[in-house]
Design a protein around this motif. Structure first.
Motif, PDB file in Angstrom:
ATOM      1  N   GLN A   1     -12.050 -12.507   2.312  1.00  0.00           N
ATOM      2  CA  GLN A   1     -12.961 -13.476   2.919  1.00  0.00           C
ATOM      3  C   GLN A   1     -12.480 -14.886   2.584  1.00  0.00           C
ATOM      4  OE1 GLN A   1     -15.718 -12.558   4.926  1.00  0.00           O
ATOM      5  NE2 GLN A   1     -14.622 -10.611   4.727  1.00  0.00           N
ATOM      6  N   LEU A   2     -12.174 -15.667   3.619  1.00  0.00           N
ATOM      7  CA  LEU A   2     -11.653 -17.023   3.435  1.00  0.00           C
ATOM      8  C   LEU A   2     -12.608 -18.041   4.035  1.00  0.00           C
ATOM      9  CD1 LEU A   2      -7.911 -16.454   4.439  1.00  0.00           C
ATOM     10  CD2 LEU A   2      -8.868 -16.534   2.125  1.00  0.00           C
ATOM     11  N   PRO A   3     -12.864 -19.154   3.331  1.00  0.00           N
ATOM     12  CA  PRO A   3     -13.713 -20.206   3.894  1.00  0.00           C
ATOM     13  C   PRO A   3     -12.925 -21.066   4.880  1.00  0.00           C
ATOM     14  CG  PRO A   3     -12.977 -20.839   1.723  1.00  0.00           C
ATOM     15  CD  PRO A   3     -12.428 -19.456   1.959  1.00  0.00           C
ATOM     16  N   ASP A   4     -13.588 -21.452   5.972  1.00  0.00           N
ATOM     17  CA  ASP A   4     -12.942 -22.358   6.915  1.00  0.00           C
ATOM     18  C   ASP A   4     -13.465 -23.781   6.717  1.00  0.00           C
ATOM     19  OD1 ASP A   4     -15.431 -22.505   8.190  1.00  0.00           O
ATOM     20  OD2 ASP A   4     -14.881 -21.074   9.749  1.00  0.00           O
ATOM     21  N   SER A   5     -13.008 -24.702   7.546  1.00  0.00           N
ATOM     22  CA  SER A   5     -13.355 -26.111   7.357  1.00  0.00           C
ATOM     23  C   SER A   5     -14.824 -26.405   7.602  1.00  0.00           C
ATOM     24  CB  SER A   5     -12.492 -26.981   8.278  1.00  0.00           C
ATOM     25  OG  SER A   5     -12.676 -26.602   9.630  1.00  0.00           O
ATOM     26  N   SER A   6     -15.520 -25.481   8.270  1.00  0.00           N
ATOM     27  CA  SER A   6     -16.956 -25.672   8.521  1.00  0.00           C
ATOM     28  C   SER A   6     -17.810 -25.107   7.398  1.00  0.00           C
ATOM     29  CB  SER A   6     -17.348 -25.014   9.850  1.00  0.00           C
ATOM     30  OG  SER A   6     -17.229 -23.601   9.759  1.00  0.00           O
ATOM     31  N   GLY A   7     -17.175 -24.462   6.421  1.00  0.00           N
ATOM     32  CA  GLY A   7     -17.916 -23.902   5.301  1.00  0.00           C
ATOM     33  C   GLY A   7     -18.324 -22.459   5.485  1.00  0.00           C
ATOM     34  N   ARG A   8     -17.928 -21.856   6.602  1.00  0.00           N
ATOM     35  CA  ARG A   8     -18.253 -20.450   6.846  1.00  0.00           C
ATOM     36  C   ARG A   8     -17.123 -19.547   6.358  1.00  0.00           C
ATOM     37  NH1 ARG A   8     -20.314 -22.826  11.674  1.00  0.00           N
ATOM     38  NH2 ARG A   8     -18.314 -22.485  12.705  1.00  0.00           N
ATOM     39  N   LEU A   9     -17.473 -18.325   5.999  1.00  0.00           N
ATOM     40  CA  LEU A   9     -16.486 -17.337   5.591  1.00  0.00           C
ATOM     41  C   LEU A   9     -16.031 -16.532   6.800  1.00  0.00           C
ATOM     42  CD1 LEU A   9     -18.042 -15.958   2.282  1.00  0.00           C
ATOM     43  CD2 LEU A   9     -16.168 -17.591   2.516  1.00  0.00           C
ATOM     44  N   ARG A  10     -14.763 -16.197   6.813  1.00  0.00           N
ATOM     45  CA  ARG A  10     -14.215 -15.353   7.868  1.00  0.00           C
ATOM     46  C   ARG A  10     -13.321 -14.308   7.220  1.00  0.00           C
ATOM     47  NH1 ARG A  10      -9.143 -17.496   8.405  1.00  0.00           N
ATOM     48  NH2 ARG A  10      -8.913 -19.593   7.569  1.00  0.00           N
ATOM     49  N   THR A  11     -13.120 -13.221   7.921  1.00  0.00           N
ATOM     50  CA  THR A  11     -12.347 -12.107   7.387  1.00  0.00           C
ATOM     51  C   THR A  11     -10.891 -12.235   7.825  1.00  0.00           C
ATOM     52  OG1 THR A  11     -14.276 -10.673   7.428  1.00  0.00           O
ATOM     53  CG2 THR A  11     -12.120  -9.604   7.329  1.00  0.00           C
ATOM     54  N   TYR A  12      -9.993 -12.106   6.853  1.00  0.00           N
ATOM     55  CA  TYR A  12      -8.558 -12.145   7.136  1.00  0.00           C
ATOM     56  C   TYR A  12      -7.915 -10.882   6.579  1.00  0.00           C
ATOM     57  CZ  TYR A  12      -3.620 -13.393   6.837  1.00  0.00           C
ATOM     58  OH  TYR A  12      -2.249 -13.384   6.954  1.00  0.00           O
ATOM     59  N   GLU A  13      -7.014 -10.299   7.352  1.00  0.00           N
ATOM     60  CA  GLU A  13      -6.293  -9.113   6.922  1.00  0.00           C
ATOM     61  C   GLU A  13      -4.880  -9.505   6.522  1.00  0.00           C
ATOM     62  OE1 GLU A  13      -4.892  -4.719   8.610  1.00  0.00           O
ATOM     63  OE2 GLU A  13      -6.410  -5.892   9.680  1.00  0.00           O
ATOM     64  N   PRO A  14      -4.545  -9.475   5.228  1.00  0.00           N
ATOM     65  CA  PRO A  14      -3.227  -9.912   4.790  1.00  0.00           C
ATOM     66  C   PRO A  14      -2.098  -9.051   5.353  1.00  0.00           C
ATOM     67  CG  PRO A  14      -4.755  -9.830   2.944  1.00  0.00           C
ATOM     68  CD  PRO A  14      -5.426  -9.142   4.102  1.00  0.00           C
ATOM     69  N   ARG A  15      -0.950  -9.661   5.455  1.00  0.00           N
ATOM     70  CA  ARG A  15       0.254  -8.975   5.903  1.00  0.00           C
ATOM     71  C   ARG A  15       0.666  -7.950   4.844  1.00  0.00           C
ATOM     72  NH1 ARG A  15       5.561 -11.828   8.493  1.00  0.00           N
ATOM     73  NH2 ARG A  15       7.095 -10.199   8.044  1.00  0.00           N
ATOM     74  N   PRO A  16       0.998  -6.719   5.222  1.00  0.00           N
ATOM     75  CA  PRO A  16       1.310  -5.697   4.216  1.00  0.00           C
ATOM     76  C   PRO A  16       2.698  -5.818   3.617  1.00  0.00           C
ATOM     77  CG  PRO A  16       1.450  -4.760   6.416  1.00  0.00           C
ATOM     78  CD  PRO A  16       0.913  -6.155   6.583  1.00  0.00           C
ATOM     79  N   GLU A  17       3.663  -6.400   4.338  1.00  0.00           N
ATOM     80  CA  GLU A  17       5.034  -6.463   3.863  1.00  0.00           C
ATOM     81  C   GLU A  17       5.572  -7.881   3.991  1.00  0.00           C
ATOM     82  OE1 GLU A  17       6.567  -4.035   2.434  1.00  0.00           O
ATOM     83  OE2 GLU A  17       5.096  -2.459   2.860  1.00  0.00           O
ATOM     84  N   PRO A  18       6.447  -8.298   3.061  1.00  0.00           N
ATOM     85  CA  PRO A  18       7.039  -9.639   3.174  1.00  0.00           C
ATOM     86  C   PRO A  18       8.159  -9.658   4.200  1.00  0.00           C
ATOM     87  CG  PRO A  18       7.956  -8.495   1.286  1.00  0.00           C
ATOM     88  CD  PRO A  18       6.893  -7.588   1.850  1.00  0.00           C
ATOM     89  N   LEU A  19       8.549 -10.856   4.590  1.00  0.00           N
ATOM     90  CA  LEU A  19       9.737 -11.028   5.401  1.00  0.00           C
ATOM     91  C   LEU A  19      10.949 -10.615   4.576  1.00  0.00           C
ATOM     92  CD1 LEU A  19      10.971 -12.300   8.057  1.00  0.00           C
ATOM     93  CD2 LEU A  19      11.297 -14.375   6.705  1.00  0.00           C
ATOM     94  N   VAL A  20      11.838  -9.840   5.171  1.00  0.00           N
ATOM     95  CA  VAL A  20      13.036  -9.405   4.463  1.00  0.00           C
ATOM     96  C   VAL A  20      14.102 -10.482   4.594  1.00  0.00           C
ATOM     97  CG1 VAL A  20      14.864  -7.674   4.331  1.00  0.00           C
ATOM     98  CG2 VAL A  20      12.517  -6.976   4.865  1.00  0.00           C
ATOM     99  N   VAL A  21      14.518 -11.036   3.464  1.00  0.00           N
ATOM    100  CA  VAL A  21      15.557 -12.063   3.453  1.00  0.00           C
ATOM    101  C   VAL A  21      16.634 -11.656   2.467  1.00  0.00           C
ATOM    102  CG1 VAL A  21      14.009 -13.947   4.118  1.00  0.00           C
ATOM    103  CG2 VAL A  21      14.352 -13.426   1.699  1.00  0.00           C
ATOM    104  N   THR A  22      17.807 -12.215   2.641  1.00  0.00           N
ATOM    105  CA  THR A  22      18.919 -11.913   1.754  1.00  0.00           C
ATOM    106  C   THR A  22      19.366 -13.183   1.046  1.00  0.00           C
ATOM    107  OG1 THR A  22      20.484 -12.270   3.568  1.00  0.00           O
ATOM    108  CG2 THR A  22      19.714 -10.018   3.203  1.00  0.00           C
ATOM    109  N   THR A  23      19.869 -13.021  -0.184  1.00  0.00           N
ATOM    110  CA  THR A  23      20.446 -14.176  -0.863  1.00  0.00           C
ATOM    111  C   THR A  23      21.709 -14.572  -0.122  1.00  0.00           C
ATOM    112  OG1 THR A  23      21.640 -12.718  -2.362  1.00  0.00           O
ATOM    113  CG2 THR A  23      19.523 -13.581  -3.112  1.00  0.00           C
ATOM    114  N   GLY A  24      22.036 -15.863  -0.167  1.00  0.00           N
ATOM    115  CA  GLY A  24      23.113 -16.322   0.688  1.00  0.00           C
ATOM    116  C   GLY A  24      24.166 -17.143  -0.005  1.00  0.00           C
ATOM    117  N   ALA A  25      25.320 -17.196   0.638  1.00  0.00           N
ATOM    118  CA  ALA A  25      26.408 -18.059   0.201  1.00  0.00           C
ATOM    119  C   ALA A  25      26.120 -19.490   0.659  1.00  0.00           C
ATOM    120  CB  ALA A  25      27.716 -17.557   0.806  1.00  0.00           C
ATOM    121  N   PRO A  26      26.893 -20.452   0.192  1.00  0.00           N
ATOM    122  CA  PRO A  26      26.714 -21.829   0.668  1.00  0.00           C
ATOM    123  C   PRO A  26      26.845 -21.914   2.186  1.00  0.00           C
ATOM    124  CG  PRO A  26      28.119 -21.780  -1.272  1.00  0.00           C
ATOM    125  CD  PRO A  26      27.906 -20.352  -0.872  1.00  0.00           C
ATOM    126  N   PHE A  27      26.161 -22.864   2.752  1.00  0.00           N
ATOM    127  CA  PHE A  27      26.161 -23.032   4.207  1.00  0.00           C
ATOM    128  C   PHE A  27      27.435 -23.725   4.674  1.00  0.00           C
ATOM    129  CE2 PHE A  27      21.679 -23.651   2.708  1.00  0.00           C
ATOM    130  CZ  PHE A  27      21.262 -22.354   2.977  1.00  0.00           C
TER     131      PHE A  27
END
Length: 384
Positions: free
Chosen positions: A4-30
């Protein structure tokens, strides 16, 4: 699995979190862009200090975060406004930060550039005193082995009477610099005390003076870092730069298009938003390295909504959101900031930042981020 997250009006709303993170790889210099993340500092949560006390830094956690950025191929822009220079971190703290981070960069082979300012001056100063303060900090950064970033100075804007004063001070510093530096133009939306920098509140006139400084010493200017949140002005400015002088975007509202560039050029990057976006930003820039501009934009364009949220007015408080996300992402064990700046944003602001960052997959462990968010909500009296 909802929250339950509060919005700018002061009301609570329901949010469903993402189950998995974005898959990223460590990298060499650009290979296609030079990219710095302006990194935050981690406060010592157990220090018995007040907001006016000198900063007490958790050095282990602070340096660990820099190693995280380097592991993804990003450079670190150290002791900048993201590190709360002038907003909790004084010159003594910044000097120690520069020494420690530069030594760490040398140990791991990381790219680093450090801010040079005049924040050891605590009251009205003459131009000679401003110049001497810059000289002291420039010497320390060069002795540490880091590249110097000449930051905009509150003391200089207060002491200068005309554009000629800027030409004189910067000309002196550039002649003294042993290696090419980055010049930093920070707009008043980031620091109201910098209104009228380069001798005029007319940005066209200020730009002319800025370019005059560079034209007089192009061999001593590696690049410029522009933080005015005006994409077209940055494009126009970079097209007027001498050959070989880079433009590092500091525009946290329009960075994807500015980094991607156009047929007449592009911007490199030195961005506070690349603190929370580090791994994702690195993956996007690696797409550019292969010529995949569409892939770069596909990754980075969706992050702009989060960045604009964190950098909303008063923009100078964006550091609060940056540290908040570092806590949620597990880079530090607490949400305490030097100077007590964790109080600078509202609970609805934090709730929206969490939602946007979670939606992007920025949290390596989404469940842990959710639990930390619920802990913060409970402190404010929001039961789940």
């Amino acid at each position: 699995m909802t929250i339950q997250l509060p919005d700018s009006s002061g009301r609570l709303r329901t949010y469903e979190p993402r189950p998995e993170p974005l898959v990223v790889t460590t990298g060499a210099p650009f290979s296609s862009r030079t990219v710095f993340s302006a990194a935050h500092v981690v406060a010592d949560p157990y220090a018995d200090v007040s907001p006016d006390s000198p900063a007490t830094v958790d050095w282990d956690a602070t340096l660990a975060f820099r190693r995280h950025l380097w592991s993804h191929g990003l450079g670190v822009a150290e002791a900048m406004d993201t590190a709360q220079r002038g907003m909790g971190l004084d010159w003594a703290g910044a000097a120690e930060l520069i020494r420690r981070s530069a030594a760490e960069a040398k140990a791991v082979g990381g790219l680093i550039a450090c801010g040079v300012g005049t924040d050891q001056l605590t009251g009205p100063a003459t131009l000679a005193e401003v110049r001497a303060a810059y000289e002291e900090q420039l010497a320390l950064v060069e002795e540490s082995g880091a590249q110097a970033i000449l930051m905009a100075s509150r003391a200089l804007v207060a002491a200068a009477k005309s554009p000629a004063d800027y030409l004189d001070v910067y000309g002196h510093l550039l002649r003294q610099a042993t290696e090419p530096v980055i010049l930093h133009w920070l707009g008043p939306m980031f620091d109201p005390a910098l209104e009228g920098y380069w001798g005029s509140s007319d940005l066209d006139a200020a730009t002319d003076t800025f370019l005059e400084v560079i034209a007089a010493h192009p061999d001593k200017v590696d690049g410029i870092k522009v933080s005015l949140l005006d994409a077209q002005r940055e494009i126009d400015l970079r097209r007027r730069l001498p050959q070989g002088v880079r433009c590092y975007t500091g525009d946290d509202f329009n960075y994807p298009e500015l980094i991607a560039g156009d047929e007449q050029g592009f911007s490199h990057a030195l961005l506070g938003i690349f603190d929370p976006l580090g791994p994702l930003a690195a993956q996007a820039v690696h797409a550019l390295d292969t010529g995949n501009t569409a892939g770069f934009r596909e990754l980075l364009d969706p992050t702009v909504e989060l960045s604009r949220h964190l950098f909303q007015t008063p923009t100078r408080f964006y550091k609060t959101g940056v540290v908040f996300l570092a806590w949620l992402a597990g880079h530090q064990s607490h949400f305490t900031m030097v100077g007590g700046l964790q109080s600078a944003r509202s609970l609805p602001h934090f709730a929206r930042a969490y939602e946007l960052a979670d939606g992007l997959g920025l949290f390596p462990e989404p469940k842990s981020a959710e639990e930390r968010m619920k802990t913060l909500l409970s402190v404010y009296g929001v039961d789940q």
